[in-house]
Design an enzyme around this catalytic site. Sequence first.
Site, PDB file in Angstrom:
ATOM      1  N   GLU A   1       0.825  -1.207   0.000  1.00 33.92           N
ATOM      2  CA  GLU A   1       0.000   0.000   0.000  1.00 33.92           C
ATOM      3  C   GLU A   1       0.858   1.256   0.000  1.00 33.92           C
ATOM      4  O   GLU A   1       0.561   2.236  -0.701  1.00 33.92           O
ATOM      5  CB  GLU A   1      -0.930   0.008   1.210  1.00 33.92           C
ATOM      6  CG  GLU A   1      -1.967  -1.094   1.229  1.00 33.92           C
ATOM      7  CD  GLU A   1      -1.465  -2.396   1.824  1.00 33.92           C
ATOM      8  OE1 GLU A   1      -2.287  -3.310   2.025  1.00 33.92           O
ATOM      9  OE2 GLU A   1      -0.246  -2.511   2.098  1.00 33.92           O
TER      10      GLU A   1
ATOM     11  N   MET B   1      16.228  -5.005   2.330  1.00 37.19           N
ATOM     12  CA  MET B   1      15.073  -4.171   2.017  1.00 37.19           C
ATOM     13  C   MET B   1      15.412  -3.217   0.885  1.00 37.19           C
ATOM     14  O   MET B   1      16.522  -2.695   0.798  1.00 37.19           O
ATOM     15  CB  MET B   1      14.659  -3.351   3.245  1.00 37.19           C
ATOM     16  CG  MET B   1      13.862  -4.123   4.277  1.00 37.19           C
ATOM     17  SD  MET B   1      12.270  -4.727   3.649  1.00 37.19           S
ATOM     18  CE  MET B   1      11.482  -3.187   3.184  1.00 37.19           C
TER      19      MET B   1
ATOM     20  N   GLU C   1      15.740  -3.543  -2.404  1.00 33.13           N
ATOM     21  CA  GLU C   1      16.627  -3.890  -3.507  1.00 33.13           C
ATOM     22  C   GLU C   1      15.970  -4.767  -4.568  1.00 33.13           C
ATOM     23  O   GLU C   1      16.664  -5.336  -5.420  1.00 33.13           O
ATOM     24  CB  GLU C   1      17.884  -4.591  -2.980  1.00 33.13           C
ATOM     25  CG  GLU C   1      18.824  -3.677  -2.213  1.00 33.13           C
ATOM     26  CD  GLU C   1      20.196  -4.278  -2.026  1.00 33.13           C
ATOM     27  OE1 GLU C   1      21.181  -3.610  -2.372  1.00 33.13           O
ATOM     28  OE2 GLU C   1      20.290  -5.429  -1.544  1.00 33.13           O
TER      29      GLU C   1
ATOM     30  N   ASN D   1       2.434  -8.366  -5.720  1.00 28.70           N
ATOM     31  CA  ASN D   1       2.308  -7.480  -6.879  1.00 28.70           C
ATOM     32  C   ASN D   1       3.265  -7.876  -8.005  1.00 28.70           C
ATOM     33  O   ASN D   1       4.482  -7.782  -7.842  1.00 28.70           O
ATOM     34  CB  ASN D   1       2.584  -6.042  -6.431  1.00 28.70           C
ATOM     35  CG  ASN D   1       2.431  -5.045  -7.558  1.00 28.70           C
ATOM     36  OD1 ASN D   1       1.953  -5.378  -8.641  1.00 28.70           O
ATOM     37  ND2 ASN D   1       2.847  -3.820  -7.307  1.00 28.70           N
TER      38      ASN D   1
END
Length: 426
Positions: free
Chosen positions: A61, A307, A309, A333
């Site tokens: 989100e 985180m 990358e 996603n």
Amino acid sequence: MIYSLYRGLTTIMAPLISRYLQKRLHKGKEHPTRYAERLGQTNLRRPTGPLIWLHGASVGEAISLLPLINAMRRDYSDYHILLTTGTVTSAALMEKRLPDGVTHQFIPVDRLPYVRRFLDHWRPDVAIWAESELWPNLICETRKRGVSMALINARMSDKSLKTWQRVPGFAKKLLGAFDLCLAQTDEDAQRYRDLGAQNVQCPGNLKYASPDLPVDDAELAQLRNKIGKRPVWMAASTHDGEEVLIAQAHRRLKERLPDVLTIIAPRHPERGPSIAADLRAQSLSVAQRSIAEDLNPACDIYLADTMGELGLFYRLSPIVFMGKSLEPLGGQNPLEAARLNCALLCGPYMTNFAEIMARFAEQDSVMIVHDETEMVKAVTLLLSDEALREEKAQRALKVAVGEAAVLQRTLSALAPFIGGAGRGHV
């Protein structure tokens, strides 16, 4: 009636809520130095002038809100922007990707004292909530203060719809608190109307507006050099249990492609050490990125447990399997990988992205695999047939960039809503 019960329970259960938060803190699920924000406290001053508050529950989100935040920084330069999320991973990612002048805070736990403390301090003029996380106390208290409220990129799964239909009055109270509801699809829009939302429009899914994920060019060049001509594929945003299956698939791929490299990027990087231990227990050579282990020619699996990358690893791998999709968990996603020219594999359970997957299916741009055997077959085919791989990637890219106008449609829908908000705060 139901809201009164909820409010009462969250009041009398204060000790249990406090104990629960402490357990989360000890497990690393709450930020060690920003824990007070979950109680509505902060050591930051509220900036002078009008303030737009946006909320996104977690990583997905928050990322979908980034293009909107950047556009608001341009179009509403006299407003300050506050973004709240609820997870440690989303906070770490936003620290890297939020533009200057935007403040991040953790969303307060939904108890009235915490909620009121948060609202008393930040005094937002506009509140914009993304997707489907609805906290009753926070919504009702914000509405009570006359704050303009919008629910954007709203989606409503079959499961959520059935839940809300059992409590229609409660649903109408919460959804009716929003002045504007912008849905991802026409079906979502109708579901929100039926449940009592007002001023419902359908500009589309903001996830289509996301820019290409960022990359450190030096790191990209270095890793490409280390990989060389090895065939490589990736499993992205994996969840507990999937890594073992990916490792088994790697073993079978290695029988046909001895130098194949598998990249695994877990959804929650803090799981890295336990994942590495599980993979090594299968006699696999693992290089763990978070502790700078070397990606050498003998490496079977490169564990991308860091985180922010994914943009690096999507550019390294021409084939990407999206995690959380082999079991009925909703998927992750796929658009970010598609934008970076990756051929896509998914399990059959991508229900959180049903509209996106329908578009991929129309373009024949994604391969659905149901188990390890089908995964091995698909990866082998794509690694051995460059033309097919490139065709699938180009078809996926066409889908990913085809709805970029959704950002402008969302901004246009929000313009009168934001422009009409109060500007009296100092």
